[in-house]
Design a protein around this motif. Sequence first.
Motif, mmCIF file in Angstrom:
data_model
loop_
_atom_site.group_PDB
_atom_site.id
_atom_site.type_symbol
_atom_site.label_atom_id
_atom_site.label_comp_id
_atom_site.label_asym_id
_atom_site.label_seq_id
_atom_site.Cartn_x
_atom_site.Cartn_y
_atom_site.Cartn_z
ATOM 1 N N GLU A 111 -22.035 -0.684 13.245
ATOM 2 C CA GLU A 111 -21.752 -1.756 12.274
ATOM 3 C C GLU A 111 -23.063 -2.102 11.584
ATOM 4 O O GLU A 111 -24.020 -2.529 12.248
ATOM 5 C CB GLU A 111 -21.190 -2.981 13.033
ATOM 6 C CG GLU A 111 -21.026 -4.221 12.225
ATOM 7 C CD GLU A 111 -19.981 -4.083 11.134
ATOM 8 O OE1 GLU A 111 -20.334 -3.599 10.043
ATOM 9 O OE2 GLU A 111 -18.826 -4.490 11.366
ATOM 10 N N THR A 112 -23.121 -1.873 10.277
ATOM 11 C CA THR A 112 -24.390 -2.112 9.576
ATOM 12 C C THR A 112 -24.393 -3.441 8.813
ATOM 13 O O THR A 112 -25.374 -3.754 8.118
ATOM 14 C CB THR A 112 -24.725 -0.949 8.607
ATOM 15 O OG1 THR A 112 -23.587 -0.730 7.774
ATOM 16 C CG2 THR A 112 -25.053 0.324 9.360
ATOM 17 N N PHE A 113 -23.333 -4.210 8.940
ATOM 18 C CA PHE A 113 -23.240 -5.565 8.375
ATOM 19 C C PHE A 113 -23.605 -5.604 6.884
ATOM 20 O O PHE A 113 -24.126 -6.609 6.391
ATOM 21 C CB PHE A 113 -24.138 -6.548 9.152
ATOM 22 C CG PHE A 113 -23.865 -6.574 10.634
ATOM 23 C CD1 PHE A 113 -22.714 -7.173 11.139
ATOM 24 C CD2 PHE A 113 -24.749 -5.981 11.529
ATOM 25 C CE1 PHE A 113 -22.457 -7.183 12.513
ATOM 26 C CE2 PHE A 113 -24.491 -5.978 12.898
ATOM 27 C CZ PHE A 113 -23.340 -6.584 13.384
ATOM 28 N N ARG A 264 -18.528 -1.526 15.917
ATOM 29 C CA ARG A 264 -17.164 -1.890 15.529
ATOM 30 C C ARG A 264 -16.253 -0.788 16.035
ATOM 31 O O ARG A 264 -16.743 0.254 16.463
ATOM 32 C CB ARG A 264 -17.061 -2.058 14.009
ATOM 33 C CG ARG A 264 -17.282 -0.770 13.269
ATOM 34 C CD ARG A 264 -17.630 -0.900 11.805
ATOM 35 N NE ARG A 264 -16.917 -1.891 11.060
ATOM 36 C CZ ARG A 264 -15.701 -1.740 10.527
ATOM 37 N NH1 ARG A 264 -15.048 -0.589 10.688
ATOM 38 N NH2 ARG A 264 -15.137 -2.701 9.839
ATOM 39 N N ARG A 278 -12.808 -6.005 12.384
ATOM 40 C CA ARG A 278 -13.876 -5.015 12.575
ATOM 41 C C ARG A 278 -13.358 -3.810 13.370
ATOM 42 O O ARG A 278 -13.992 -3.336 14.303
ATOM 43 C CB ARG A 278 -15.095 -5.647 13.241
ATOM 44 C CG ARG A 278 -15.829 -6.596 12.297
ATOM 45 C CD ARG A 278 -16.888 -7.424 12.972
ATOM 46 N NE ARG A 278 -17.905 -6.605 13.561
ATOM 47 C CZ ARG A 278 -18.794 -7.051 14.443
ATOM 48 N NH1 ARG A 278 -18.744 -8.317 14.818
ATOM 49 N NH2 ARG A 278 -19.690 -6.266 14.936
#
Length: 403
Positions: A111-113, A264, A278
Amino acid sequence: MKRPTILVLGAGYGGLTTIVNLQKLINTHEAEIILVNKNDYHYETTWLHEVGAGTISPDKARYPISKVINDNVTFVIANVENIDVNTKKVETSAGEFTYDYLVIGLGFEGETFGIPGLKEHALSLTNINTARQVREHIEYQFASWILGEVKDDSKLTIVVGGAGFTGIEFLGELGNRIPELCREFDIPQEKVRLLCVEAAPTVLPGFDPELVDYAQEQLRKKGVEFSIGTPIVEATAEGVKIKKGEGNTEFIKAGTVVWAAGVRGNALIESSGIESNRARIAVHEDMRAPGFDDVFIVGDCAFLLNEDTGRPYPPTAQIAMQQGAIIAKNIKHIMNDEPTEVFVYDDKGAVCSLGQEDAIGTAFGRKFTGKPASALKKVVDDRALYLVGGVGLTLKKGKFKFI
Ligand code: FAD
């Protein structure tokens, strides 16, 4: 009467534990059991930090799935491309499958947000091939430094984004591997910079504070610098920009950036027809997906609240394996018209390694550090092998150097 089809997607900790339990509980006359996985091997995700650092080989961390399944199971090596629970169809690179019972165990993705540049420029420890890429990338940077007419020391800077389990375990392994690499490439070790950048205010959130202090101290001794409470705001081909206080940023030039801060569920979940957040599905207590009584979710694709703490259970191999065992039993219960069982997590503790001979952990109501904790970690790793493949697999793949 046609036998029901049980379709299991993914042969990670969750999917494979489901399968080995199903093959014990259900014979070929009762149901057709199909396992679909993208590779012909299972890899130990919990060993990927070692593969990434180069302290073990990729082959050590994987084994053929055929070694642990029997004739009750049809194994299909294929990539799952789409899941539609409304039409009960699963599309794969080997064709379409339908099912009476579906188990989704397709694991996690990074998960790289939405942080710009991370997807393009950061490496990850997501599967055996990304871990191999990390190892080879670091070696390439070391080789490029020694060959360069002008020595660019930033090639020897490794930034690890995230001070959770994965980031800390990886840094611990690098603490073992960097001195070896420096000897191999004739590089003075003081040229190498290991930096851990974490947005949250603490290292290893959820771990006992005394153990966290120990871990940080040990990693500092191995040369790790910590930059805590400083989010990465951008990654480029040259390194990362981190936020330092209000309105201030600093650019860290680095030859290697490894993103280990957040996971995620598998993206295929999001188009499956089941509600998710997610890419994780909030499952019922018997591990079934809401609204779909014939669909079970296992491992990192499942989201389950711990009623005692009010917080979700963390995505771990330990939990995935326990869920797999209960899912197999529940499928058998449903086939027998019996009530399903509720998943109750049996917390056996947690051990975080800090390199080949050091670790921190809690188990049996006690805290462990150093070599005893490291031995405990190896027992945990061997136990996972034993639960899936028995004594034979444990002897072949296990870790037995305890001190
Ligand atoms: P996985 O084990 O990731 O398996 C998913 C499977 O699905 C894989 O075989 C994959 O090839 C397959 N797959 C994925 N997509 C497809 C597709 N499209 N088609 C076909 N097959 C597909 N947990 C602990 O409990 N203890 C630890 O010490 C620990 N250490 C960790 C260290 C690292 C470096 C990392 C990265 C994780 C660690 N974890 C640890 C977390 C743990 O590894 C995960 O929670 C666990 O792997 C989840 O299991 P899973 O079955 O959901 O998925």
